[in-house]
Every structure is written in C-alpha cells, then in structure tokens.
Design an enzyme around this catalytic site. Structure first.
Site, PDB file in Angstrom:
ATOM      1  N   HIS A  43       0.824  -1.204   0.000  1.00 29.08           N
ATOM      2  CA  HIS A  43       0.000   0.000   0.000  1.00 29.08           C
ATOM      3  C   HIS A  43       0.864   1.262   0.000  1.00 29.08           C
ATOM      4  CE1 HIS A  43       0.954   0.339   4.212  1.00 29.08           C
ATOM      5  NE2 HIS A  43       0.393  -0.817   4.491  1.00 29.08           N
ATOM      6  N   HIS A  50       3.907   1.610   2.361  1.00 30.09           N
ATOM      7  CA  HIS A  50       5.122   0.928   1.890  1.00 30.09           C
ATOM      8  C   HIS A  50       5.794   1.768   0.800  1.00 30.09           C
ATOM      9  CE1 HIS A  50       2.494  -2.736   2.934  1.00 30.09           C
ATOM     10  NE2 HIS A  50       3.352  -2.590   3.928  1.00 30.09           N
ATOM     11  N   CYS A 102      -3.629  -9.263  22.186  1.00 28.61           N
ATOM     12  CA  CYS A 102      -4.534  -9.157  21.037  1.00 28.61           C
ATOM     13  C   CYS A 102      -4.047 -10.116  19.968  1.00 28.61           C
ATOM     14  CB  CYS A 102      -4.603  -7.741  20.476  1.00 28.61           C
ATOM     15  SG  CYS A 102      -5.577  -7.676  18.941  1.00 28.61           S
ATOM     16  N   CYS A 141      -3.252  -8.176  16.669  1.00 21.42           N
ATOM     17  CA  CYS A 141      -1.964  -7.467  16.680  1.00 21.42           C
ATOM     18  C   CYS A 141      -0.811  -8.433  16.899  1.00 21.42           C
ATOM     19  CB  CYS A 141      -1.919  -6.428  17.793  1.00 21.42           C
ATOM     20  SG  CYS A 141      -3.141  -5.120  17.660  1.00 21.42           S
ATOM     21  N   CYS A 192      -9.311  -3.837  21.442  1.00 23.59           N
ATOM     22  CA  CYS A 192      -8.293  -3.358  20.500  1.00 23.59           C
ATOM     23  C   CYS A 192      -8.933  -2.420  19.476  1.00 23.59           C
ATOM     24  CB  CYS A 192      -7.633  -4.524  19.777  1.00 23.59           C
ATOM     25  SG  CYS A 192      -6.527  -3.962  18.473  1.00 23.59           S
ATOM     26  N   HIS A 206      -8.635  -3.826  15.891  1.00 19.46           N
ATOM     27  CA  HIS A 206      -9.301  -5.073  15.535  1.00 19.46           C
ATOM     28  C   HIS A 206     -10.711  -5.205  16.102  1.00 19.46           C
ATOM     29  CE1 HIS A 206      -5.008  -5.961  14.880  1.00 19.46           C
ATOM     30  NE2 HIS A 206      -5.501  -6.503  13.794  1.00 19.46           N
ATOM     31  N   LYS A 243      -8.125   7.991   7.948  1.00 16.67           N
ATOM     32  CA  LYS A 243      -7.186   6.876   7.830  1.00 16.67           C
ATOM     33  C   LYS A 243      -7.717   5.925   6.749  1.00 16.67           C
ATOM     34  CE  LYS A 243      -4.918   3.370  10.648  1.00 16.67           C
ATOM     35  NZ  LYS A 243      -4.668   2.807  11.961  1.00 16.67           N
ATOM     36  N   LYS A 266      -9.705  -0.762   4.770  1.00 15.82           N
ATOM     37  CA  LYS A 266     -10.496  -1.612   3.896  1.00 15.82           C
ATOM     38  C   LYS A 266     -11.971  -1.510   4.233  1.00 15.82           C
ATOM     39  CE  LYS A 266      -7.344  -5.254   3.157  1.00 15.82           C
ATOM     40  NZ  LYS A 266      -7.055  -6.588   3.630  1.00 15.82           N
TER      41      LYS A 266
HETATM   42 ZN   LIG Z   1      -5.348  -5.693  17.737  1.00 12.20          ZN
END
Ligand SMILES: [Zn+2]
Length: 471
Positions: free
Chosen positions: A18, A21, A124, A127, A143, A146, A293, A296
């Site tokens: 993405h 990177h 998590c 993570c 989290c 997530h 941010k 997806k």
């Molecule tokens: Zn997480």
C-alpha cells in the site's frame, strides 16, 4: 568514495502493498539517487517479514504450504517496488535459510541479556502482541485496530532486557549520535524510552509454529523483534562477514507507527551485539484519504498501482514526494492529485520543456558549454533529509525559468534579428533548466532522463510526446 547504506522497513507479507510501503521505498530511493549524484557508493536494502501466526493462519485458510504462500507474496512486493522505479541492491526475506541461521547466532550473542519468565497479561491475537495495562485501560479493554476484546494469556516467554541499554540509547539520541527525524518524534521516543518494559522475544512453539526456533530450546519460537529487526544486518552477512564497510547505516526509513521499535528495541540489540547505532532514523508520516485513515472497511484505500497506471510513475512520485511532507501526515484526494498533475507537472514543467526546446530547435541553438551543478541550498536540504523542501526548492527554479521566458521574450529577439542575444538568452534559460533537472533527478527519474536527452542533443528537438500529457 563514501559508502552509504540505506534501509527500508520490511513489510509483513500477509497483505497487499500500500501507500505506506511506497513512501518508505520512494524516500529511500530519492536518498540513494541523491548520494549517487554526489558520487557516493550506495547500498539499499529491501525485504519481507515472513514469519508469524497470522501468515501461518492465512496459508492454512488458503490450503497451501506456508512457504509457497510467502514466496508468492514476497514476489508481489518485489514487483511493486519495480513499479515505483525504486532500485535496491539487497533483498532479504526472513524465511531465507541464511537469515534464519544468522538470527540464531545473533540470539546467542545476546543471550546474557535474555531471560525466561512466566507472563500473564492482555493479548490481542489480531496485533499478535501483548498489551500493557495502561494500553488496556486507555482502550477500554478492546483493540481499536481489531475491534476485539483483549484476551488474558499466560505463558512462558523469553525476554530481552531493554533496561540494560536505556541509558546508552538516551545518550545516543541526545547527543545526535543516532539522529531521529523529525524532532517532534524524537521527543516522543525519549518519553517512550523511559517507560519501555523489557520485550518478549519468543512464544511457545505450540502457539507460534511458523518462525525461527530459539537456539537450545526446541519448545520456543522467536517472536518478531529479534527475527525481523536483524534483517538490516543479516542481509549484509552479519555475523559471518565483517560489515564495517556498510554498517552503521546512513539512514533507516520507517513509518511513524514502527519508529518506536526501531528507536528502542533495535538500538538495544545493536548495543548488545557491540555494533554502532544507525546514524539516522527517518520516520515519515501517514497518508490519509480525504482526511481519514485509509482502511479496507471504510473502502477508501488508494491503490498506488492505480495511480501509476493512470498517470505514470513520475506523477506518483511527484505527488507523494512533494505534496506529502517528508515527515508529517498528509492527505490524498484525487482532486488534489489531478490539480497538481495538470498545473504543475504538465504546465510548469512539461510545457517549459516543450516551449524552450521548440525555440532552440527553430533557431538552431544548442545547449553549449554550461556548468551544471547542484546548488548548495538544495544540497543542504537533501543532506538533512528534507526531501519535500528540496523538491520545492527545485520547483521554484522551474517556475522562475517560466517567468524569465515571459520577461525576456526570446521570440521578440528572434523577430528583431538579434541572433547573438537570442542564443545567449536561450542558452541561459536552458542552462537553468538543466540545473533544475539535475535537482529533480532523484525525484522524477524518467522525465529528467528525457529532458537530458532533449537538451544535450547536438541539435535540440522537442520531445515527440509531451512529458506529462494533460488529463
Ligand atoms: Zn489488535
């Protein structure tokens, strides 16, 4: 000649490449191309982080062998890097047998700073890491990345004693021996350093099957830190080879989200190994989409390959290296992108090349003997990794040349039959353009190569295709 070693963060290969990177790669590439202009020897590392539970899980879901899965994903990143017109000299994959063997050696060398302890705490699975009580409280036990409640986990892990090195790291950061850029991130790191606990560097093999086995303990697998961070030196051959020609790195490029690991855990490892610290760690910001941010689930992810496909790689590099500040977060919108493409790349630069080369061709003027050197102001900015500012500086010269053409009106000189004055005027303008072009080389490699070809020809002829056709 000076040796320069530049590194990029190695992405975890469970996802697709993405913009984050791309930023890493492009910044390192600009830096590498700049050093090459100065005549330095440059080595650039890139690579992939291929171990861990998430990758193991994903390969299982796809019902293919893990190695096959990481092979195909490593290839995706290599193709992606090529599309960005970024070159590297060394590519390291953490599943390389050489890397694995060297990391085990590194672990042994660090063993006096590693201890085994039972741990009970919040974790998590998304993570793949333990969560401090403070973080747990701040996030209300869930989290944020997530949207899953943290789990209580108890297990035996090896720990790396960061506390053995805190004083030395603090000293190195304060003295500038290890420069952290930008300065406001450095301040954040100094605060984090004080409260940094020792880090867990292994997981029971029953929990983590895909990874490097801990030396002399078959029951434990190395957890990400020692494995992944070591890549920057295993790729140079450490500890099998003497790496002092290339290490310490001139600069390590990382996203702000992983700066803490590179500015705390990594230096601790290096100090434990008796190796010098990197000279600079450059942390870049995040690219947002319309102020949000990219994610997806929101569906606002901007695909770098789509941008490159539509506008070409130089246009991509232009936006992300100039319109995106090297150190701060920045916003991407297609409107902003198209506006800067049409007004700046196509008008300011593309048109200038077309106009000036056409006038030179018509009046049979060649570039002549001009001295083309990088201005000191530009070099000072590049040396401080202020790439977007250096880019601005180069661009202001481009705009200045446009203004000079309007002021000096070479067409009027041609009409008046002032041949000598005309030649001098066009050569001065072309000389300035070649200086701007040289400054732009690290940023826009394709376009600047074409400009050189056009103006360095014995008989200047405008490019057949405009450099940046209007969209
Ligand atoms: Zn997480």
């Amino acid at each position: 000649m000076i040796n320069r070693y530049l590194t990029t963060a190695i992405p975890y290969v469970n996802g697709v490449p993405h913009i984050g990177h791309a930023m890493d790669y492009c910044l390192a590439d600009v830096c590498a191309r700049y050093y090459k202009l100065l005549g330095d020897n440059v080595r650039v590392q890139a690579g992939t982080d291929e171990h861990g539970g998430k990758i193991f899980q994903k390969a299982r879901e796809l019902n293919i062998p893990v190695q096959e899965y990481v092979d195909s994903n490593a290839k995706k990143f290599q193709d992606f890097i090529a599309k960005l017109n970024v070159s590297y000299t060394d590519f390291v994959r953490t599943s390389d047998p050489d890397h694995e063997k060297r990391v085990q050696e590194i672990w042994k060398k660090l063993s006096s700073h590693i201890y085994l302890e039972k741990y009970e705490g919040w974790y998590c699975t998304g993570c793949e890491r333990f969560i401090t009580q403070k973080e747990y409280d701040e996030n209300g036990g869930v989290c944020p990345d997530h949207q899953k409640p943290y789990e209580k986990l108890e297990e035996e892990n090896y720990y790396f004693r960061i506390s053995d090195f805190k004083d030395k790291i603090r000293e190195a950061i304060e003295s500038g021996e290890m420069l952290i850029l930008p300065d406001f991130r450095k301040k954040e790191i100094m605060k984090l350093l004080d409260e940094s606990p020792d880090v867990s560097v292994s997981r029971p093999k029953s929990q983590l099957k895909w990874g490097i086995t801990v030396p002399d303990d078959e029951s434990q697998t190395m957890y990400v830190w020692l494995d992944a961070l070591s890549n920057y030196i295993t790729v140079l051959g450490y500890p099998d080879n003497d790496i002092s020609d290339w290490w310490p790195a001139t600069a390590q490029f990382v996203g702000k989200d992983i700066l803490r690991f590179h500015a705390i855990i990594w230096p601790a490892m290096l100090l434990g190994l008796g190796l010098p610290l990197p000279k600079t760690i450059v942390s870049h910001g995040m690219v947002l989409a319309n102020g949000q941010k990219m994610s997806k689930s929101i569906g606002n992810v901007v695909d770098p390959l789509e941008v490159i496909e539509c506008y070409g790689v130089d246009a991509f590099r232009y936006f992300f290296l100039r319109k995106v500040d090297t150190f701060a977060d920045a916003d991407f919108t297609w409107e902003k992108f198209e506006e800067s493409y049409n007004n700046e790349l196509a008008n300011d630069f593309g048109n200038l090349v077309q106009r000036l080369s056409t006038m030179m061709s018509k009046n049979h003027v060649a570039l002549g003997d001009v001295s083309i050197e990088l201005p000191e102001e530009y070099k000072a900015l590049m040396d401080k990794f202020e790439f977007s500012m250096a880019f601005d500086y180069a661009w202001s010269l481009v705009q200045d040349i446009n203004k000079r053409i309007d002021d000096e009106k070479p067409w009027a000189l041609a009409k008046a039959g002032e041949g000598e004055k005309l030649e001098e005027c066009l050569q001065n303008l072309a000389g300035s353009l070649m200086i701007a072009n040289l400054m732009l080389e690290p940023f826009l490699p394709n376009a600047t190569a074409k400009v050189k070809e056009v103006f360095e020809a014995e008989q200047v002829a405008p490019p057949v295709q405009p450099l940046f056709p209007k969209h």
